[in-house]
Design a protein around this motif. Structure first.
Motif, PDB file in Angstrom:
ATOM      1  N   GLU A 249      -7.275   0.186  -3.355  1.00  0.00           N
ATOM      2  CA  GLU A 249      -7.672   1.056  -4.463  1.00  0.00           C
ATOM      3  C   GLU A 249      -6.764   2.266  -4.610  1.00  0.00           C
ATOM      4  O   GLU A 249      -6.855   3.003  -5.587  1.00  0.00           O
ATOM      5  N   HIS A 250      -5.867   2.498  -3.655  1.00  0.00           N
ATOM      6  CA  HIS A 250      -4.932   3.617  -3.768  1.00  0.00           C
ATOM      7  C   HIS A 250      -3.970   3.424  -4.932  1.00  0.00           C
ATOM      8  O   HIS A 250      -3.686   4.350  -5.694  1.00  0.00           O
ATOM      9  N   ASP A 251      -3.414   2.206  -5.050  1.00  0.00           N
ATOM     10  CA  ASP A 251      -2.259   2.021  -5.927  1.00  0.00           C
ATOM     11  C   ASP A 251      -2.025   0.527  -6.146  1.00  0.00           C
ATOM     12  O   ASP A 251      -2.331  -0.279  -5.277  1.00  0.00           O
ATOM     13  N   GLU A 252      -1.457   0.195  -7.306  1.00  0.00           N
ATOM     14  CA  GLU A 252      -1.156  -1.215  -7.582  1.00  0.00           C
ATOM     15  C   GLU A 252      -0.139  -1.795  -6.610  1.00  0.00           C
ATOM     16  O   GLU A 252      -0.085  -3.006  -6.406  1.00  0.00           O
ATOM     17  N   ASN A 253       0.677  -0.927  -5.997  1.00  0.00           N
ATOM     18  CA  ASN A 253       1.687  -1.393  -5.048  1.00  0.00           C
ATOM     19  C   ASN A 253       1.217  -1.339  -3.597  1.00  0.00           C
ATOM     20  O   ASN A 253       1.991  -1.653  -2.684  1.00  0.00           O
TER      21      ASN A 253
END
Length: 425
Positions: A249-253
């Motif tokens: 959930e932090h980042d798409e990467n």
């Protein structure tokens, strides 16, 4: 194993241009970038003390209490890291000491993109304070919804830590301003340069840190966050799936990787991810991260094979969900932080474990370390040799200076004996 895409050469060109403009045009350039990138009109960089206090006053009591708990635990661990002076003695009364001194001024960058990270204020400021740094500048992007000021949670955390030097500037331009300073006759538009820059950020921030490295010290060029979970057949698939979603959930990467010798566990975790990911609060982001090439479910031959795999990958975070987790974790040779046992989640380290969540990513944990008191210290070697300690080394120094064809070195050494040589002749 694939890693998240780290950008291309055009990013470096763009960032180099930003650094040049900040160096040449100062506040005018910072203001222009705030308009273009953040959608705000800046008339000052420095956030007023009243605004910082008001932000703390506006937070719910439970949030302030949680931040205070995180500060206390992080400070306890950081203060325990402070190194002692090391002194070695040699014959004749000679001493060689290693002294530790804090840098004079530190710059902390706290991002304000997809999420707000008051915890990152804590993780960067507390070790600097524990190291003895007395001048700390905090930079965070201006937010349109907050009148061009950094997010109130960022300001509140700064207030709790006693940081009153906060600047509304983000991205590569913030790194450039911290590294080279902004001179301006208006003190509210000026930003004195720092000695070391720490803190996470996107690819533009990471690239800027790489380009200013050498002019100032930087902690790391942090990339997308990572969790790797080494688990045996006894591990709970639901717990593993939740921890993978937590990181995604932090980042798409973001990278979320399970490593296990158990095919049945792998299948069960896969099923749990399919069931839970669509209900996540940030489901689109989670789906992109889990579906990217940087995330995977990896089947290994046995736990020993898994240990070697994890060590080679060198993840930012490694969770060990294994029987005899302590013994397994002790064999891992590459990781930013290791979370031992299924009861120790990465999210604990993000907030209140006492450890620091600013950690090496992208495999750099094989040669670099997370943020600590040492990030804000420099060591000085103190050498004291009285004449009696020099005398036994006279022939040695002459021989080495002759071997290196540096006769002045030998002459400088011999000069220390000139008076005693005359007295004895």
């Amino acid at each position: 194993m694939a890693r998240a895409h780290a950008g291309d050469s055009s990013v470096e060109t763009t960032v180099a241009d930003i650094i040049t403009r900040i160096r040449e045009d100062g506040f005018a350039a910072a203001s222009a970038y705030a308009h273009d990138f953040d959608g705000v009109e800046l008339d000052r960089l420095r956030v007023s003390a009243q605004t910082i206090r008001d932000a703390a006053d506006s937070l719910p009591a439970e949030t302030l209490d949680a931040l205070s708990t995180a500060i206390d635990r992080t400070r306890t661990f950081a203060e325990a890291q402070r190194p002692e002076t090391v002194t070695t003695t040699f014959p004749g009364g000679a001493t060689v000491s290693l002294l530790w001194e804090p840098v004079s001024r530190a710059g902390v960058y706290v991002p304000g993109g997809k999420a707000v990270y008051p915890s990152s204020v804590i993780m960067n400021v507390v070790p600097a304070q524990a190291a003895g740094v007395t001048s700390i500048a905090l930079a965070s992007p201006p937010q349109r919804e907050y009148g061009g000021m950094p997010h109130p949670h960022i300001l509140a955390a700064a207030h709790l830590l006693g940081i009153d030097e906060v600047y509304a500037i983000g991205g590569a331009q913030a790194i450039a301003a911290l590294a080279f300073g902004i001179d301006d006759p208006d003190p509210e538009r000026a930003l004195p340069a720092v000695d070391v820059i720490t803190g996470p950020g996107n690819i533009y921030v990471a690239t800027a840190k790489r380009l200013v490295r050498g002019h100032v010290a930087v902690d790391a060029e942090a990339g997308a966050t990572e969790v790797m979970i080494l688990a045996d057949s006894l591990a709970d698939p639901a717990t593993i799936a939740v921890d993978m979603i937590c990181q995604a959930e932090h980042d798409e990467n973001a990278a979320a990787v399970l490593v296990t010798p158990s095919a049945s566990l792998l299948g069960a975790v896969s099923a749990e991810l399919r069931r839970r990911a669509p209900t996540a609060a940030h489901r689109e982001r989670v789906a992109a991260a889990l579906g990217g090439p940087q995330s995977a479910l990896v089947l290994v031959d046995d736990i020993g094979h898994g240990i070697r795999f994890c060590s080679a990958y060198a993840p930012e975070h490694l969770e060990v969900h294994c029987e005899n987790a302590d013994a397994v974790a002790a064999q891992v040779t590459g990781a930013g932080a290791v979370f031992v046992g299924a009861t120790t989640p990465v999210s604990l380290g993000d907030y209140t474990a006492g450890s620091n969540h600013v950690l090496p990513t992208g495999g750099t944990a094989s040669f670099s370390s997370g943020l600590s008191v040492y990030s804000f210290l420099r060591n000085v070697q103190n050498v004291a040799y009285p004449l009696d300690a020099l005398r036994p080394l006279r022939d040695t120094v002459r021989a080495l200076s002759t071997a290196e064809n540096l006769p002045a070195h030998g002459a400088a050494f011999d000069m220390r004996f000139a008076a005693s040589d005359r007295a004895s002749s």
